[in-house]
Scaffold this active site. Structure first.
Site, short mmCIF file in Angstrom:
data_model
loop_
_atom_site.label_atom_id
_atom_site.label_comp_id
_atom_site.label_asym_id
_atom_site.label_seq_id
_atom_site.Cartn_x
_atom_site.Cartn_y
_atom_site.Cartn_z
CB SER A 155 74.06 9.43 67.25
OG SER A 155 72.74 9.04 67.01
CB SER A 156 73.41 4.93 65.03
OG SER A 156 73.10 4.02 63.98
CE1 TYR A 168 72.38 1.28 68.83
CE2 TYR A 168 71.62 1.35 66.56
CZ TYR A 168 72.64 1.48 67.48
OH TYR A 168 73.92 1.82 67.07
CE LYS A 172 73.80 4.48 69.07
NZ LYS A 172 74.94 4.89 69.94
N1 LIG Z 1 78.86 -1.11 64.38
C1 LIG Z 1 78.13 -0.33 63.59
O1 LIG Z 1 77.93 -0.63 62.41
C2 LIG Z 1 77.56 0.96 64.15
C3 LIG Z 1 76.82 1.77 63.29
C4 LIG Z 1 76.33 2.99 63.79
C5 LIG Z 1 76.59 3.36 65.08
N2 LIG Z 1 77.32 2.54 65.90
C6 LIG Z 1 77.60 3.01 67.26
O2 LIG Z 1 79.00 3.18 67.35
C7 LIG Z 1 79.43 2.92 68.69
C8 LIG Z 1 80.51 1.88 68.69
O3 LIG Z 1 80.01 0.71 68.08
P1 LIG Z 1 80.93 -0.55 67.77
O4 LIG Z 1 80.20 -1.36 66.77
O5 LIG Z 1 82.32 -0.12 67.51
O6 LIG Z 1 80.85 -1.31 69.15
P2 LIG Z 1 81.68 -2.58 69.67
O7 LIG Z 1 82.57 -3.15 68.61
O8 LIG Z 1 80.67 -3.45 70.29
O9 LIG Z 1 82.63 -1.92 70.72
C9 LIG Z 1 82.10 -1.39 71.77
C10 LIG Z 1 83.22 -0.95 72.73
O10 LIG Z 1 82.53 -0.46 73.84
C11 LIG Z 1 82.76 -1.32 74.97
N3 LIG Z 1 81.47 -1.44 75.63
C12 LIG Z 1 80.32 -1.95 75.12
N4 LIG Z 1 79.34 -1.87 76.03
C13 LIG Z 1 79.88 -1.30 77.12
C14 LIG Z 1 79.37 -0.97 78.40
N5 LIG Z 1 78.10 -1.21 78.73
N6 LIG Z 1 80.20 -0.38 79.30
C15 LIG Z 1 81.50 -0.14 78.97
N7 LIG Z 1 82.03 -0.44 77.78
C16 LIG Z 1 81.23 -1.02 76.87
C17 LIG Z 1 83.32 -2.63 74.38
O11 LIG Z 1 84.13 -3.34 75.27
P3 LIG Z 1 83.48 -4.55 76.17
O12 LIG Z 1 82.69 -5.39 75.23
O13 LIG Z 1 84.66 -5.23 76.77
O14 LIG Z 1 82.65 -3.86 77.17
C18 LIG Z 1 84.11 -2.08 73.21
O15 LIG Z 1 85.34 -1.55 73.66
C19 LIG Z 1 78.18 2.51 69.47
O16 LIG Z 1 77.67 3.63 70.15
C20 LIG Z 1 77.22 2.05 68.37
O17 LIG Z 1 75.88 2.18 68.77
C21 LIG Z 1 77.81 1.35 65.46
#
Ligand SMILES: NC(=O)c1ccc[n+]([C@@H]2O[C@H](COP(=O)([O-])OP(=O)(O)OC[C@H]3O[C@@H](n4cnc5c(N)ncnc54)[C@H](OP(=O)(O)O)[C@@H]3O)[C@@H](O)[C@H]2O)c1
Length: 271
Positions: A155-156, A168, A172
């Site tokens: 989640s987040s 979003y 979440k």
């Molecule tokens: N980044 C933050 O600061 C943050 C904070 C709180 C929570 N989160 C949560 O943590 C999780 C990971 O975030 P992240 O920032 O690490 O994301 P990210 O860097 O965008 O990585 C996402 C991963 O998921 C894949 N992906 C994205 N959309 C997809 C889809 N529709 N179908 C299949 N694969 C998909 C991407 O590969 P492709 O692009 O090749 O599909 C990549 O491997 C998410 O649930 C996000 O909401 C993130």
């Protein structure tokens, strides 16, 4: 046909997850990549997916040969009908069953309420809550067959704090509620379901890293949201996910564990 677990002669590494079979959505980059790497390094057999074949290939090529042969990858979009279900079925077949699942793929579509379309709300729901629910549903029979297992939904901090892009935060928040309900529904089968709520993570090339490079003053102001003035490292979140997948957390289910370094607001452009 022998499974990956059989051909990798499970065990022998002395890792926490030796021979354990895990599926992780969105494991080619960001947080998901850290989870995949950590699980492989501790002996697990892992299936992961992403939309971009190149990203999955880069991950595979970067792995040590001893880890690479325990990784299964699929190119798919988790929002497409049936994609998660097919991924889980194929993963269970290739790995020889399942012991755990992580819903890490996620993200947001659209901007604030005035600009976000109905489609943005639906897509954001599907990417986060929808895909996580379908992952748990698809994995449950395999976890049951293994005598139980553990599911972690990413989640987040946005799931419990107000911020822009209500679509979003709402999706979440739904994930956090979902794990508490599904933990009760699946508990009798020995299946635990938990969430982690990362704060803003510093991921190379992504939003906060870009702001750090392009607008250091804005980045510096944002750091004030963290008592220690440090953003969250994805590996810190991966460590908590691994704990929730491991036997050490056997008493934990239906929980949401923040991994946010005490962050206050989820973005610098909050309300
Ligand atoms: N980044 C933050 O600061 C943050 C904070 C709180 C929570 N989160 C949560 O943590 C999780 C990971 O975030 P992240 O920032 O690490 O994301 P990210 O860097 O965008 O990585 C996402 C991963 O998921 C894949 N992906 C994205 N959309 C997809 C889809 N529709 N179908 C299949 N694969 C998909 C991407 O590969 P492709 O692009 O090749 O599909 C990549 O491997 C998410 O649930 C996000 O909401 C993130």
């Amino acid at each position: 046909m022998s499974t990956i677990r059989e051909t990798s002669a499970a065990g022998g590494r002395g890792g926490r997850f030796d021979g354990r079979r895990m599926v992780v959505t969105g494991g080619s980059r960001g947080l998901g990549e850290q989870v995949v790497r950590l699980l492989l390094s501790e002996g697990a057999c892992v299936a992961t997916c992403g939309r971009t074949a190149d990203h999955l290939d880069v991950l595979r090529d970067a792995l040590a040969p001893s880890d690479r042969h325990r990784l299964v990858t699929r190119v798919l979009d988790v929002v497409e009908a049936g994609a998660v279900e097919t991924f889980v079925a194929e993963a269970a077949e290739e790995l020889g069953g399942l012991d755990g699942a992580v819903a890490s793929a996620g993200g947001a579509r659209g901007r604030g309420l005035g600009e976000a379309t109905h489609q943005d709300w639906l897509a954001t729901w599907e990417m986060n809550a929808g895909h996580a629910a379908r992952l748990v549903g698809a994995a449950a029979p395999h976890l049951r067959a293994a005598g139980g297992g553990s599911v972690v939904v990413v989640s987040s901090i946005s799931g419990s704090r107000p911020g822009p892009q209500a679509q979003y935060g709402s999706a979440k928040a739904a994930q956090i509620h979902m794990v508490s309900s599904l933990a009760r529904e699946l508990g009798a089968d020995g299946i635990r379901v938990n969430a982690v709520s990362p704060g803003s993570m510093l991921i190379r090339g992504k939003r906060w890293d870009r702001i750090r490079e392009e607008d250091p003053a804005a980045f510096d102001r944002f750091r004030d949201e963290f008592p220690g003035r440090q953003l969250v490292e994805p590996r810190e979140v991966a460590d908590v996910i691994a704990f929730l997948l491991s036997a050490e957390s056997r008493g934990v289910t239906g929980a949401n564990i923040p991994v946010d370094r005490g962050q206050n607001a989820p973005t610098p452009d909050g309300y």
